[in-house]
Design a protein around this motif. Structure first.
Motif, PDB file in Angstrom:
ATOM      1  N   MET A  50       0.794  -1.221   0.000  1.00 26.78           N
ATOM      2  CA  MET A  50       0.000   0.000   0.000  1.00 26.78           C
ATOM      3  C   MET A  50       0.833   1.281   0.000  1.00 26.78           C
ATOM      4  SD  MET A  50      -2.895  -1.254   2.749  1.00 26.78           S
ATOM      5  CE  MET A  50      -3.896   0.215   2.540  1.00 26.78           C
ATOM      6  N   THR A  51       2.112   1.184   0.303  1.00 29.94           N
ATOM      7  CA  THR A  51       2.959   2.380   0.290  1.00 29.94           C
ATOM      8  C   THR A  51       3.760   2.414  -1.006  1.00 29.94           C
ATOM      9  OG1 THR A  51       4.676   1.188   1.499  1.00 29.94           O
ATOM     10  CG2 THR A  51       3.163   2.524   2.782  1.00 29.94           C
ATOM     11  N   PRO A  52       3.821   3.551  -1.672  1.00 36.90           N
ATOM     12  CA  PRO A  52       4.549   3.630  -2.944  1.00 36.90           C
ATOM     13  C   PRO A  52       6.051   3.726  -2.739  1.00 36.90           C
ATOM     14  CG  PRO A  52       3.663   5.778  -2.385  1.00 36.90           C
ATOM     15  CD  PRO A  52       3.164   4.830  -1.321  1.00 36.90           C
ATOM     16  N   LEU A  53       6.792   3.430  -3.795  1.00 32.40           N
ATOM     17  CA  LEU A  53       8.231   3.668  -3.792  1.00 32.40           C
ATOM     18  C   LEU A  53       8.456   5.169  -3.879  1.00 32.40           C
ATOM     19  CD1 LEU A  53       9.269   0.847  -6.271  1.00 32.40           C
ATOM     20  CD2 LEU A  53       9.788   0.911  -3.828  1.00 32.40           C
ATOM     21  N   VAL A  54       9.192   5.725  -2.940  1.00 33.97           N
ATOM     22  CA  VAL A  54       9.320   7.170  -2.860  1.00 33.97           C
ATOM     23  C   VAL A  54      10.297   7.688  -3.915  1.00 33.97           C
ATOM     24  CG1 VAL A  54       8.710   7.269  -0.424  1.00 33.97           C
ATOM     25  CG2 VAL A  54      11.096   6.966  -1.090  1.00 33.97           C
ATOM     26  N   HIS A  55      10.260   8.996  -4.104  1.00 36.90           N
ATOM     27  CA  HIS A  55      11.033   9.641  -5.162  1.00 36.90           C
ATOM     28  C   HIS A  55      12.427  10.044  -4.718  1.00 36.90           C
ATOM     29  CE1 HIS A  55       8.530  12.577  -2.951  1.00 36.90           C
ATOM     30  NE2 HIS A  55       9.657  13.268  -2.902  1.00 36.90           N
ATOM     31  N   SER A  56      12.790   9.767  -3.467  1.00 38.78           N
ATOM     32  CA  SER A  56      14.044  10.314  -2.942  1.00 38.78           C
ATOM     33  C   SER A  56      15.228   9.393  -3.204  1.00 38.78           C
ATOM     34  CB  SER A  56      13.883  10.628  -1.451  1.00 38.78           C
ATOM     35  OG  SER A  56      13.569   9.448  -0.737  1.00 38.78           O
ATOM     36  N   ASP A  57      16.131   9.229  -2.231  1.00 38.12           N
ATOM     37  CA  ASP A  57      17.449   8.660  -2.491  1.00 38.12           C
ATOM     38  C   ASP A  57      17.482   7.171  -2.779  1.00 38.12           C
ATOM     39  OD1 ASP A  57      16.596   8.330   0.090  1.00 38.12           O
ATOM     40  OD2 ASP A  57      18.547   8.593   1.010  1.00 38.12           O
ATOM     41  N   LEU A  58      16.363   6.464  -2.710  1.00 40.31           N
ATOM     42  CA  LEU A  58      16.334   5.045  -3.058  1.00 40.31           C
ATOM     43  C   LEU A  58      16.976   4.790  -4.420  1.00 40.31           C
ATOM     44  CD1 LEU A  58      15.313   2.077  -2.912  1.00 40.31           C
ATOM     45  CD2 LEU A  58      13.172   2.913  -3.906  1.00 40.31           C
ATOM     46  N   TRP A  59      16.580   5.592  -5.414  1.00 35.66           N
ATOM     47  CA  TRP A  59      17.010   5.333  -6.786  1.00 35.66           C
ATOM     48  C   TRP A  59      18.490   5.656  -6.978  1.00 35.66           C
ATOM     49  CZ3 TRP A  59      13.397   2.517  -8.820  1.00 35.66           C
ATOM     50  CH2 TRP A  59      12.077   2.699  -8.393  1.00 35.66           C
ATOM     51  N   GLY A  60      18.988   6.659  -6.296  1.00 36.58           N
ATOM     52  CA  GLY A  60      20.413   6.946  -6.365  1.00 36.58           C
ATOM     53  C   GLY A  60      21.240   5.820  -5.760  1.00 36.58           C
ATOM     54  N   HIS A  61      20.763   5.243  -4.656  1.00 38.44           N
ATOM     55  CA  HIS A  61      21.471   4.116  -4.050  1.00 38.44           C
ATOM     56  C   HIS A  61      21.430   2.894  -4.966  1.00 38.44           C
ATOM     57  CE1 HIS A  61      22.429   6.027  -0.291  1.00 38.44           C
ATOM     58  NE2 HIS A  61      21.175   6.375  -0.085  1.00 38.44           N
ATOM     59  N   LEU A  62      20.329   2.714  -5.674  1.00 34.75           N
ATOM     60  CA  LEU A  62      20.275   1.615  -6.638  1.00 34.75           C
ATOM     61  C   LEU A  62      21.332   1.778  -7.725  1.00 34.75           C
ATOM     62  CD1 LEU A  62      16.503   0.840  -7.392  1.00 34.75           C
ATOM     63  CD2 LEU A  62      18.180  -0.645  -6.295  1.00 34.75           C
ATOM     64  N   LYS A  63      21.577   3.024  -8.138  1.00 30.80           N
ATOM     65  CA  LYS A  63      22.579   3.270  -9.170  1.00 30.80           C
ATOM     66  C   LYS A  63      23.968   2.872  -8.672  1.00 30.80           C
ATOM     67  CE  LYS A  63      23.314   4.724 -13.374  1.00 30.80           C
ATOM     68  NZ  LYS A  63      22.663   4.040 -14.513  1.00 30.80           N
ATOM     69  N   PHE A  64      24.277   3.228  -7.445  1.00 27.91           N
ATOM     70  CA  PHE A  64      25.558   2.813  -6.873  1.00 27.91           C
ATOM     71  C   PHE A  64      25.606   1.290  -6.731  1.00 27.91           C
ATOM     72  CE2 PHE A  64      25.930   7.259  -5.586  1.00 27.91           C
ATOM     73  CZ  PHE A  64      27.285   7.485  -5.759  1.00 27.91           C
ATOM     74  N   GLY A  65      24.491   0.685  -6.303  1.00 27.95           N
ATOM     75  CA  GLY A  65      24.452  -0.774  -6.172  1.00 27.95           C
ATOM     76  C   GLY A  65      24.663  -1.470  -7.501  1.00 27.95           C
ATOM     77  N   GLU A  66      24.105  -0.911  -8.570  1.00 32.93           N
ATOM     78  CA  GLU A  66      24.299  -1.484  -9.900  1.00 32.93           C
ATOM     79  C   GLU A  66      25.783  -1.512 -10.269  1.00 32.93           C
ATOM     80  OE1 GLU A  66      22.218  -0.739 -14.220  1.00 32.93           O
ATOM     81  OE2 GLU A  66      23.028   1.021 -13.176  1.00 32.93           O
ATOM     82  N   TYR A  67      26.466  -0.420  -9.998  1.00 31.00           N
ATOM     83  CA  TYR A  67      27.903  -0.360 -10.299  1.00 31.00           C
ATOM     84  C   TYR A  67      28.672  -1.364  -9.439  1.00 31.00           C
ATOM     85  CZ  TYR A  67      32.571   1.511 -11.117  1.00 31.00           C
ATOM     86  OH  TYR A  67      33.895   1.628 -11.472  1.00 31.00           O
ATOM     87  N   LEU A  68      28.374  -1.413  -8.146  1.00 28.18           N
ATOM     88  CA  LEU A  68      29.106  -2.293  -7.235  1.00 28.18           C
ATOM     89  C   LEU A  68      28.946  -3.754  -7.622  1.00 28.18           C
ATOM     90  CD1 LEU A  68      28.121  -0.533  -3.885  1.00 28.18           C
ATOM     91  CD2 LEU A  68      30.436  -0.657  -4.821  1.00 28.18           C
ATOM     92  N   VAL A  69      27.723  -4.152  -7.981  1.00 22.31           N
ATOM     93  CA  VAL A  69      27.453  -5.557  -8.313  1.00 22.31           C
ATOM     94  C   VAL A  69      28.032  -5.920  -9.674  1.00 22.31           C
ATOM     95  CG1 VAL A  69      25.624  -7.230  -8.799  1.00 22.31           C
ATOM     96  CG2 VAL A  69      25.411  -5.699  -6.836  1.00 22.31           C
ATOM     97  N   ASN A  70      27.845  -5.049 -10.654  1.00 21.80           N
ATOM     98  CA  ASN A  70      28.283  -5.381 -12.018  1.00 21.80           C
ATOM     99  C   ASN A  70      29.794  -5.244 -12.199  1.00 21.80           C
ATOM    100  OD1 ASN A  70      25.648  -5.929 -12.744  1.00 21.80           O
ATOM    101  ND2 ASN A  70      25.276  -3.867 -13.549  1.00 21.80           N
ATOM    102  N   GLU A  71      30.386  -4.230 -11.566  1.00 24.65           N
ATOM    103  CA  GLU A  71      31.820  -3.997 -11.743  1.00 24.65           C
ATOM    104  C   GLU A  71      32.660  -4.710 -10.686  1.00 24.65           C
ATOM    105  OE1 GLU A  71      32.932  -2.480 -14.386  1.00 24.65           O
ATOM    106  OE2 GLU A  71      30.883  -2.024 -15.055  1.00 24.65           O
ATOM    107  N   ARG A  72      32.029  -5.134  -9.596  1.00 29.57           N
ATOM    108  CA  ARG A  72      32.727  -5.836  -8.504  1.00 29.57           C
ATOM    109  C   ARG A  72      33.905  -5.028  -7.954  1.00 29.57           C
ATOM    110  NH1 ARG A  72      30.852 -11.034  -8.190  1.00 29.57           N
ATOM    111  NH2 ARG A  72      29.660 -11.765 -10.001  1.00 29.57           N
ATOM    112  N   GLN A  73      33.715  -3.740  -7.873  1.00 26.89           N
ATOM    113  CA  GLN A  73      34.714  -2.852  -7.291  1.00 26.89           C
ATOM    114  C   GLN A  73      34.016  -1.573  -6.841  1.00 26.89           C
ATOM    115  OE1 GLN A  73      37.584  -1.786 -10.276  1.00 26.89           O
ATOM    116  NE2 GLN A  73      36.107  -0.765 -11.580  1.00 26.89           N
ATOM    117  N   PHE A  74      34.701  -0.793  -6.018  1.00 24.84           N
ATOM    118  CA  PHE A  74      34.147   0.474  -5.572  1.00 24.84           C
ATOM    119  C   PHE A  74      34.435   1.554  -6.609  1.00 24.84           C
ATOM    120  CE2 PHE A  74      35.093  -1.614  -1.409  1.00 24.84           C
ATOM    121  CZ  PHE A  74      33.766  -1.785  -1.022  1.00 24.84           C
TER     122      PHE A  74
END
Length: 523
Positions: A50-74
């Motif tokens: 019932m609660t929506p995905l908010v517009h704030s920093d969730l999506w920015g953290h996903l972008k960093f997570g995408e890099y960390l998982v795919n590139e396997r480095q910081f």
């Protein structure tokens, strides 16, 4: 002796759901346990469906997570916005939670596209919130000595803070660790095993979120409180002191940034850009809505409870009030932690006789709670995906102000979109360096002069029009209330700007009042 008298001593036929001799009897639930289970089940459905995905920093953290998982480095620095400072090094405060969020999203996307990713993110957040509430319930139970009182404290917490709980962000994992630590500290007779778990919990927290420093603050306050109450030879305080020293050492050993993470945490807290963000400012008591109402309600409850109770606050409770309780007056973001502690402080002041009802533990209540939990899990978005049902479109799963797609009349407008920092994350997640936004919520990665330009534009200070021209801004997407000066300035220039949306609501879980204006002759 009559036959009736003989039969009176024989056990009733059927299964005894309340058999005290059953080996499982110590684990049977009472009515208060069932009520707590119902509260948690409602929260699980509420936060997952019932609660929506908010517009704030969730999506920015996903972008960093995408890099960390795919590139396997910081990443060496922020790599997703063309305006970020390449000299500002990436500090892995949240590397583990960012990776965890992205893996969760990817699993859902593999099942049902972006909407499936969104559903799994909501379900994950709901599980995190319910885990946090369960640990807090157990901590309140230990503090008050009463499960009914603990349930009352949990209900009070939800009344005061249910909307902030709905925000999906790595801080939710930090709050889960905070609740875990509070539960461990509520043990009146901790063993060395408890001390070990405490150290590991703080080490995990340090890799999930930068708020781990509050774990050291909480632990230090409990040590000081025990010392004031029982003296320096107190065994419990001594074990917690060992936990504090060990945790400081283990965090430095297990964190990718090593012992430098402590210096990085101090530098982050003093970052010029970060300290201009709304949640890093003091509570604003002049707003019509906001966390200040919850803050005042807690103070009123605390003052009233202490005035009417024959008991007094323990030294630990008093120190917690003087630190975490005063903190929100300097930084609004500290309200999130104070509200978790408030019931723990309040409940021991309430007389147990107001909640003395203890029902008979029974297998029937236990089975009901287990069945309720199973049905609730299937009701969540993740459960529905596993059952083969398709989720709703992602556009219907996010807050209405999220920049998933621009209205058709604006899609062909060239140039940049000016947004507050908390609205730029989804475009960064979707487009990276091609995103037409000037900033997003990771404020610490932008040069100070660029951030100063952004703040002048956001508040419509003198020179804002020249900055709009210099940065090529043709669309403005802001909050009509929080950025009221800019909205009013744009309305006052009808020859240059056309208002497209004027104060549309941002949804039930977002106080955002959307204001959109477009330049009549785009640059």
């Amino acid at each position: 002796m009559t036959a009736g008298a003989e039969n009176a001593d024989e056990p009733e036929p059927g299964f005894d759901f309340t058999d005290p001799n059953s080996p499982w009897a110590p684990y049977y639930f009472q009515a208060s346990h069932v009520l707590a289970g119902v509260l948690l089940a409602v929260c699980l459905v509420f936060f997952s469906s019932m609660t929506p995905l908010v517009h704030s920093d969730l999506w920015g953290h996903l972008k960093f997570g995408e890099y960390l998982v795919n590139e396997r480095q910081f990443p060496p620095h922020e790599m997703f916005s063309p305006y970020s400072d390449p000299q500002a090094a990436y500090v892995p405060f949240m590397w583990l939670s960012q990776s965890f969020l992205y893996v969760t999203y990817s699993a859902g996307a593999a099942l049902a596209g972006p909407a499936g990713g969104g559903e799994l993110l909501r379900s994950l957040h709901a599980l995190i919130v319910c885990g946090k509430l369960l640990l807090l319930l157990l901590a309140y139970r230990r503090a008050s000595g009463s499960m009914p009182l603990a349930v009352a404290g949990l209900a009070l917490l939800l009344v005061l803070h249910v909307v902030p709980f709905s925000v999906q962000r790595p801080q939710a994992l930090g709050e889960l660790c905070f609740a875990w630590l509070l539960f461990l500290l509520s043990n009146p007779a901790p063993t060395w095993r408890t001390v070990t778990i405490m150290v590991l919990a703080i080490a995990l927290w340090a890799n999930l979120h930068g708020s781990f420093v509050l774990g050291f603050v909480l632990l230090s306050i409990f040590i000081a409180g025990r010392t004031l109450q029982f003296g320096i030879r107190d065994e419990v305080g001594g074990r917690w002191s060992v936990a504090l020293g060990a945790a400081l050492f283990v965090v430095g050993l297990t964190h990718p940034f090593g012992f430098g993470i402590y210096r990085a945490a101090l530098e982050f807290g003093g970052n010029y850009n970060v300290r201009t963000l709304e949640e890093w400012l003091p509570l604003d008591f002049h707003r019509a809505a906001g966390g200040h109402w919850g803050y005042l309600a807690i103070l009123a409850l605390l003052a009233g409870s202490q005035a009417l109770s024959p008991r007094t606050l323990t030294p630990t409770a008093l120190l917690l009030t003087l630190t975490f309780g005063i903190g929100p007056l300097f930084q609004e973001r500290l309200m999130a932690w104070w509200v978790l502690l408030a019931p723990w402080i309040l409940l021991p002041l309430w007389p147990a006789r107001i909640c003395t009802y203890e029902s008979v533990p029974s297998l029937r209540k236990t089975l009901f709670s287990v069945a309720l939990g199973a049905i609730t899990l299937l009701w969540t978005g993740a459960g529905q995906l596993l059952l083969g049902n398709q989720p709703v479109a992602l556009q219907k799963m996010v807050t209405p102000v999220t920049l998933v797609e621009l209205p058709k009349e604006l899609q062909q407008v060239p140039g940049k979109i000016f947004t507050p920092d908390n609205l730029g994350d989804y475009p960064i997640w979707r487009h990276g360096k091609e995103a037409p936004v000037l900033v997003y919520s990771h404020a610490q990665y932008f040069p100070r002069d660029h951030w100063d330009d952004f703040m002048v534009m956001l508040t419509a200070k003198p020179g804002w029009e020249d900055l709009f021209d210099r940065h090529g801004v043709n669309i403005v997407w802001i909050d009509a209330e929080k950025q009221g000066e800019l909205a009013q300035a744009l309305r006052g220039r009808p020859e240059q700007w056309r208002v497209v949306v004027a104060g549309a609501p941002g949804g039930a879980f977002s106080p955002f009042k959307l204001f959109v204006a477009v330049r009549i002759r785009p640059l």
